[in-house]
Design a protein around this motif. Structure first.
Motif, mmCIF file in Angstrom:
data_model
loop_
_atom_site.group_PDB
_atom_site.id
_atom_site.type_symbol
_atom_site.label_atom_id
_atom_site.label_comp_id
_atom_site.label_asym_id
_atom_site.label_seq_id
_atom_site.Cartn_x
_atom_site.Cartn_y
_atom_site.Cartn_z
ATOM 1 N N PRO A 141 0.802 -1.230 0.000
ATOM 2 C CA PRO A 141 0.000 0.000 0.000
ATOM 3 C C PRO A 141 0.837 1.284 0.000
ATOM 4 N N GLU A 142 1.959 1.280 0.730
ATOM 5 C CA GLU A 142 2.795 2.488 0.799
ATOM 6 C C GLU A 142 3.382 2.822 -0.566
ATOM 7 N N VAL A 143 3.908 1.793 -1.224
ATOM 8 C CA VAL A 143 4.522 1.990 -2.543
ATOM 9 C C VAL A 143 3.453 2.401 -3.550
ATOM 10 N N MET A 144 2.276 1.756 -3.456
ATOM 11 C CA MET A 144 1.196 2.057 -4.395
ATOM 12 C C MET A 144 0.679 3.479 -4.213
ATOM 13 N N ALA A 145 0.643 3.951 -2.973
ATOM 14 C CA ALA A 145 0.188 5.332 -2.711
ATOM 15 C C ALA A 145 1.113 6.325 -3.409
ATOM 16 N N GLU A 146 2.416 6.061 -3.350
ATOM 17 C CA GLU A 146 3.384 6.939 -4.031
ATOM 18 C C GLU A 146 3.211 6.869 -5.546
ATOM 19 N N LEU A 147 3.011 5.637 -6.048
ATOM 20 C CA LEU A 147 2.844 5.461 -7.487
ATOM 21 C C LEU A 147 1.571 6.164 -7.985
ATOM 22 N N LYS A 148 0.518 6.086 -7.192
ATOM 23 C CA LYS A 148 -0.745 6.729 -7.587
ATOM 24 C C LYS A 148 -0.553 8.233 -7.759
ATOM 25 N N THR A 149 0.135 8.841 -6.791
ATOM 26 C CA THR A 149 0.415 10.283 -6.870
ATOM 27 C C THR A 149 1.252 10.590 -8.103
ATOM 28 N N GLU A 150 2.274 9.778 -8.320
ATOM 29 C CA GLU A 150 3.170 9.951 -9.471
ATOM 30 C C GLU A 150 2.394 9.803 -10.780
ATOM 31 N N GLN A 151 1.476 8.818 -10.816
ATOM 32 C CA GLN A 151 0.715 8.558 -12.035
ATOM 33 C C GLN A 151 -0.232 9.712 -12.362
ATOM 34 N N LEU A 152 -0.852 10.255 -11.341
ATOM 35 C CA LEU A 152 -1.755 11.399 -11.568
ATOM 36 C C LEU A 152 -0.977 12.601 -12.119
ATOM 37 N N GLN A 153 0.217 12.818 -11.595
ATOM 38 C CA GLN A 153 1.071 13.908 -12.095
ATOM 39 C C GLN A 153 1.482 13.636 -13.543
ATOM 40 N N TRP A 154 1.794 12.367 -13.840
ATOM 41 C CA TRP A 154 2.188 12.005 -15.194
ATOM 42 C C TRP A 154 1.035 12.249 -16.182
ATOM 43 N N ILE A 155 -0.191 11.866 -15.804
ATOM 44 C CA ILE A 155 -1.363 12.060 -16.685
ATOM 45 C C ILE A 155 -1.537 13.546 -17.008
ATOM 46 N N GLU A 156 -1.385 14.363 -15.983
ATOM 47 C CA GLU A 156 -1.532 15.812 -16.178
ATOM 48 C C GLU A 156 -0.475 16.336 -17.164
ATOM 49 N N LYS A 157 0.776 15.901 -16.987
ATOM 50 C CA LYS A 157 1.857 16.338 -17.890
ATOM 51 C C LYS A 157 1.642 15.824 -19.310
ATOM 52 N N LYS A 158 1.188 14.569 -19.407
ATOM 53 C CA LYS A 158 0.945 13.964 -20.728
ATOM 54 C C LYS A 158 -0.094 14.783 -21.492
ATOM 55 N N GLU A 159 -1.176 15.144 -20.810
ATOM 56 C CA GLU A 159 -2.246 15.892 -21.463
ATOM 57 C C GLU A 159 -1.814 17.320 -21.819
ATOM 58 N N GLU A 160 -1.033 17.936 -20.943
ATOM 59 C CA GLU A 160 -0.515 19.282 -21.225
ATOM 60 C C GLU A 160 0.388 19.264 -22.462
ATOM 61 N N LYS A 161 1.255 18.259 -22.504
ATOM 62 C CA LYS A 161 2.189 18.130 -23.624
ATOM 63 C C LYS A 161 1.434 17.920 -24.939
ATOM 64 N N ALA A 162 0.430 17.029 -24.909
ATOM 65 C CA ALA A 162 -0.359 16.749 -26.120
ATOM 66 C C ALA A 162 -1.108 18.006 -26.570
ATOM 67 N N GLU A 163 -1.609 18.760 -25.616
ATOM 68 C CA GLU A 163 -2.348 19.990 -25.948
ATOM 69 C C GLU A 163 -1.410 21.024 -26.579
ATOM 70 N N LYS A 164 -0.205 21.131 -26.065
ATOM 71 C CA LYS A 164 0.780 22.060 -26.652
ATOM 72 C C LYS A 164 1.091 21.678 -28.088
ATOM 73 N N GLU A 165 1.271 20.373 -28.314
ATOM 74 C CA GLU A 165 1.550 19.894 -29.673
ATOM 75 C C GLU A 165 0.381 20.187 -30.605
ATOM 76 N N ARG A 166 -0.832 19.971 -30.124
ATOM 77 C CA ARG A 166 -2.032 20.220 -30.941
ATOM 78 C C ARG A 166 -2.137 21.698 -31.314
ATOM 79 N N LEU A 167 -1.866 22.551 -30.333
ATOM 80 C CA LEU A 167 -2.002 23.999 -30.564
ATOM 81 C C LEU A 167 -1.006 24.533 -31.594
ATOM 82 N N ILE A 181 -0.046 11.712 -31.830
ATOM 83 C CA ILE A 181 1.367 11.308 -31.779
ATOM 84 C C ILE A 181 1.933 11.539 -30.371
ATOM 85 N N SER A 182 1.623 12.692 -29.808
ATOM 86 C CA SER A 182 2.126 13.014 -28.473
ATOM 87 C C SER A 182 1.581 12.046 -27.416
#
Length: 201
Positions: A141-167, A181-182
């Protein structure tokens, strides 16, 4: 003679009384001393009981600490299946490369690129969800809690990056292609990252 007898009897009586009185005092002293020795033995047995209880409690604490220590000291940070998942991810790319749209996509045909990268993103997104579900099930659970936080941050960055490419191509025919592609590249990379970081052979 009578006087002498009387004297002897009196003397004997007096000696007898003194002796009896001494006996009774000694038995009283013995009686008085007896509870103290009993009390000492009871107390010492109480002490030994308490000490043995304390030892048993300490041992049971040590046992419970020992049994719980592995979880605390050694949380599950990696799960089995690294090689299997790397092969799965490699096979996804092989399947994608065999798609009819791949050739036209490489030639720069916009519709083919949109289809190819759209499907590519979906395939790796499905793989990412599968990997994440496995990690969620197997990691501590401890490791998964850290991964969950990391994954949510990654999703946000992924979407920001894709939006920049689209624009960059907003209003043009390449707008959606750049977005796909992004998303595809970020998601594919993330699949390999999770496998390498959280899995072992």
């Amino acid at each position: 003679m009578k006087r002498r007898n009387l004297f002897v009897v009196t003397t004997l009586s007096a000696m007898l009384m003194v002796g009896m009185s001494a006996c009774s005092q000694s038995s009283e002293e013995d009686a008085a001393n007896q509870p103290e020795s009993d009390a000492v033995s009871v107390d010492s047995s109480a002490d030994s009981t308490t000490a043995s209880d304390a030892n048993e409690k300490d041992q049971s604490k040590e046992t419970s600490v020992e049994s719980s220590t592995p979880e605390q000291d050694d949380p599950v940070t990696k799960v089995e299946g690294k090689q299997t998942y790397i092969e799965k991810l490699d096979n996804i790319q092989k399947e994608l490369d065999a798609m009819p749209d791949k050739k036209d996509s490489d030639k720069g045909v916009t519709n083919a690129m949109k289809n190819y990268y759209g499907v590519s993103y979906e395939k790796y997104d499905d793989a990412l969800n599968e990997i994440y579900a496995l990690l969620k099930k197997e990691l501590s659970p401890e490791v998964m809690a850290e991964l969950k936080t990391e994954q949510l941050q990654w999703i946000e960055k992924k979407e920001e990056k894709a939006e920049k490419e689209r624009l960059k191509y907003e209003g043009g025919t390449f707008e959606n292609v750049a977005w796909y592609i992004s998303l595809y590249e970020s998601t594919k990379d993330r699949c390999y990252e999770l496998v390498k970081e959280y899995m072992r052979n």
